[in-house]
Scaffold this motif. Structure first.
Motif, PDB file in Angstrom:
ATOM      1  N   SER A 171       0.825  -1.198   0.000  1.00 10.73           N
ATOM      2  CA  SER A 171       0.000   0.000   0.000  1.00 10.73           C
ATOM      3  C   SER A 171       0.866   1.258   0.000  1.00 10.73           C
ATOM      4  O   SER A 171       0.525   2.263  -0.642  1.00 10.73           O
ATOM      5  CB  SER A 171      -0.930   0.012   1.219  1.00 10.73           C
ATOM      6  OG  SER A 171      -0.189  -0.037   2.425  1.00 10.73           O
ATOM      7  N   TYR A 209      -8.523   1.010  -6.764  1.00  6.91           N
ATOM      8  CA  TYR A 209      -7.796   1.784  -5.761  1.00  6.91           C
ATOM      9  C   TYR A 209      -7.771   3.269  -6.106  1.00  6.91           C
ATOM     10  O   TYR A 209      -8.079   4.117  -5.254  1.00  6.91           O
ATOM     11  CB  TYR A 209      -6.369   1.241  -5.653  1.00  6.91           C
ATOM     12  CG  TYR A 209      -5.385   2.171  -5.004  1.00  6.91           C
ATOM     13  CD1 TYR A 209      -5.385   2.374  -3.625  1.00  6.91           C
ATOM     14  CD2 TYR A 209      -4.421   2.841  -5.767  1.00  6.91           C
ATOM     15  CE1 TYR A 209      -4.469   3.227  -3.024  1.00  6.91           C
ATOM     16  CE2 TYR A 209      -3.508   3.696  -5.178  1.00  6.91           C
ATOM     17  CZ  TYR A 209      -3.537   3.887  -3.815  1.00  6.91           C
ATOM     18  OH  TYR A 209      -2.638   4.737  -3.227  1.00  6.91           O
ATOM     19  N   TYR A 231      -8.678  -0.979   3.828  1.00 12.30           N
ATOM     20  CA  TYR A 231      -8.440  -1.138   2.391  1.00 12.30           C
ATOM     21  C   TYR A 231      -6.948  -1.294   2.123  1.00 12.30           C
ATOM     22  O   TYR A 231      -6.535  -2.135   1.325  1.00 12.30           O
ATOM     23  CB  TYR A 231      -8.998   0.073   1.652  1.00 12.30           C
ATOM     24  CG  TYR A 231      -9.054  -0.080   0.151  1.00 12.30           C
ATOM     25  CD1 TYR A 231     -10.257  -0.339  -0.498  1.00 12.30           C
ATOM     26  CD2 TYR A 231      -7.909   0.041  -0.627  1.00 12.30           C
ATOM     27  CE1 TYR A 231     -10.321  -0.470  -1.876  1.00 12.30           C
ATOM     28  CE2 TYR A 231      -7.957  -0.096  -2.009  1.00 12.30           C
ATOM     29  CZ  TYR A 231      -9.164  -0.347  -2.622  1.00 12.30           C
ATOM     30  OH  TYR A 231      -9.212  -0.490  -3.993  1.00 12.30           O
ATOM     31  N   LEU A 235      -4.624  -4.237   0.317  1.00 13.67           N
ATOM     32  CA  LEU A 235      -3.561  -4.056  -0.671  1.00 13.67           C
ATOM     33  C   LEU A 235      -2.282  -4.770  -0.222  1.00 13.67           C
ATOM     34  O   LEU A 235      -1.614  -5.428  -1.030  1.00 13.67           O
ATOM     35  CB  LEU A 235      -3.272  -2.574  -0.879  1.00 13.67           C
ATOM     36  CG  LEU A 235      -4.258  -1.782  -1.728  1.00 13.67           C
ATOM     37  CD1 LEU A 235      -3.902  -0.298  -1.679  1.00 13.67           C
ATOM     38  CD2 LEU A 235      -4.263  -2.274  -3.172  1.00 13.67           C
TER      39      LEU A 235
END
Length: 240
Positions: free
Chosen positions: A30, A149, A197, A201
């Protein structure tokens, strides 16, 4: 506990024969994807069109036209969401609380009237963007994650600035039609959701080469978005 909490460099039980399992810290995906796409992201955010829109130098027609373009992108992004929900790579990211198409349609009905579909047109740059999203949704789950994303985390972050400006400039009621696209009613804590989130990732089922491809697709997504802003800027040049 994480590794840093359990490690202790003063451990006296180690012997010369103990293998050294320490190594360079691995950058979370991420963080990698955010850093690698920062320049492209900044370019998109600093477009002339978006600067003029957020600065109050463009009217509601420009906002409505921008909202129309978003519809094409999210139609492509969400048309195959149900099928991708079972995919091991893309599936964890397909969350019903993120879906935006219905909210966009309510906004367009408010901005354009009940016959909004009859006048809906996509700019060539928008078509290119939507076609790429649709292609990834059909053929490449990792690429779909890249577009997912860039869009949804952007909506939860910078998108809220657009919402605030629109409410102030054109008198849309709080959470009312016209800005529903930016209102995630089923996400009570956006900050916590974004952290979750990013954890997804970090755990994405992809090897290093595939992660590099996903990063490259993120950059492409931002470039496509910048192309839409450029086309909108040509359609709505700021008058002298």
């Amino acid at each position: 506990m994480n590794a840093s909490e359990t490690s202790d460099t003063s451990d006296t039980t180690s012997t010369p024969d103990t293998p050294d399992t320490s190594g360079p810290a691995v950058t979370p995906f991420s963080a990698l994807i955010r850093t690698a796409s920062h320049e492209a992201h900044t370019e998109a955010e600093s477009s002339t069109f978006m600067g003029d829109l957020l600065g109050g130098r463009l009217g509601i027609e420009a906002y409505a036209r921008y909202t129309e373009q978003l519809w094409f992108v999210y139609e492509a992004l969400e048309a195959d969401a149900g099928r991708l929900a079972a995919d091991p790579v893309a599936g964890p990211f397909v969350r019903p609380e993120l879906l935006r198409r219905t909210a966009l349609e309510r906004d367009l009905a408010h901005l354009r009237g009940p016959g909004w579909r009859d006048s809906l047109t996509a700019l060539p740059a928008t078509l290119a963007y939507a076609e790429r999203v649709a292609e990834c949704a059909r053929t490449w789950p990792g690429g779909y994650v890249a577009h997912h994303y860039t869009r949804y985390l952007g909506d939860l972050s910078g998108g809220q600035i657009i919402r605030d400006r629109a409410e102030r400039a054109w008198g849309f009621g709080r959470k009312g039609d016209g800005v529903r696209f930016y209102v995630f009613e089923d996400i009570a804590n956006p900050a916590a959701f974004k952290r979750g989130y990013r954890e997804l990732l970090d755990g994405v089922r992809a090897d290093d080469l595939e992660k590099q491809r996903i990063v490259a697709e993120c950059k492409r997504a931002f470039a496509l978005n910048t192309g839409v802003f450029g086309a909108l800027g040509e359609e709505f040049p700021l008058s002298a």
